[in-house]
Design a protein around this motif. Sequence first.
Motif, PDB file in Angstrom:
ATOM      1  N   ASP A 182       0.858  -1.177   0.000  1.00  0.00           N
ATOM      2  CA  ASP A 182       0.000   0.000   0.000  1.00  0.00           C
ATOM      3  C   ASP A 182       0.899   1.233   0.000  1.00  0.00           C
ATOM      4  N   ILE A 183       0.635   2.154  -0.943  1.00  0.00           N
ATOM      5  CA  ILE A 183       1.497   3.327  -1.105  1.00  0.00           C
ATOM      6  C   ILE A 183       0.663   4.596  -1.035  1.00  0.00           C
ATOM      7  N   TRP A 184       1.024   5.479  -0.103  1.00  0.00           N
ATOM      8  CA  TRP A 184       0.432   6.813  -0.048  1.00  0.00           C
ATOM      9  C   TRP A 184       1.373   7.769  -0.768  1.00  0.00           C
ATOM     10  N   SER A 185       0.838   8.547  -1.701  1.00  0.00           N
ATOM     11  CA  SER A 185       1.688   9.441  -2.487  1.00  0.00           C
ATOM     12  C   SER A 185       0.874  10.601  -3.032  1.00  0.00           C
ATOM     13  N   ASP A 186       1.608  11.574  -3.581  1.00  0.00           N
ATOM     14  CA  ASP A 186       0.974  12.665  -4.323  1.00  0.00           C
ATOM     15  C   ASP A 186       1.711  12.789  -5.651  1.00  0.00           C
TER      16      ASP A 186
END
Length: 227
Positions: free
Chosen positions: A4-8
């Motif tokens: 799971d990757i949180w990014s902008d």
Amino acid sequence: MRVDIWSDVVCPFCYIGKKRLEAAAAEAGVELEVHWHSFQLDPEAPPRQEISNSERLAQKYGRTIAEVEDMQRNIAEMAKAEGIEFNWENANSGNTLNAHRLIHLAQSKGLGSEAEEALFFSYMTQGLPIGERETLEDVASRIGLNPVEVDDLLDSNEYADFVQFDEEVARDQLKVTGVPFFVFDQRVALAGAQPKEVFIQVLEKARETIAPTAQTCTDDQCEIPKE
């Protein structure tokens, strides 16, 4: 392995981290099941900035333009080592809510990683205004999304609740203060665009049949400035 990757999509470290993770997985022989999550670094940003990216970052982080330009050059060199052409002089940041909504639509079609890659490339290499509809429609066309579905998405608030939920989980549960942020096999956490060797170590740790643990690093990430 689930990641799971949180990014902008306006965070160069997120693009660098994506490339390093992919290289590490290939070297370690790990097949990834990537789930992308939203994290807006500047949710109040307008669709298109009227000042240069260097001016915007200088104002945001309380730096001089010269300091920001030096930082951008260093990031561009780091990106180049991962095969990324970061044309920071032409980068046109803006509000990324619609980009994140588009990623969620793409992810529902099994095209989440393709959407992330296309959006990163549009912003960092092509210098396209990431908050404008034309850019998002171009990205959607490139990865094969149905244009009618994309129009319906952009004409509505569809998936806005998904974006909000992702950000609430990041801040309230995971205590994320910057991106990229990775969670491997829902057990091992890693923050920042760490070197490939660190990703390999974390992938190996996540494959071990041990009690749940967490490993968090903090270098090389885009952060939200403290108020």
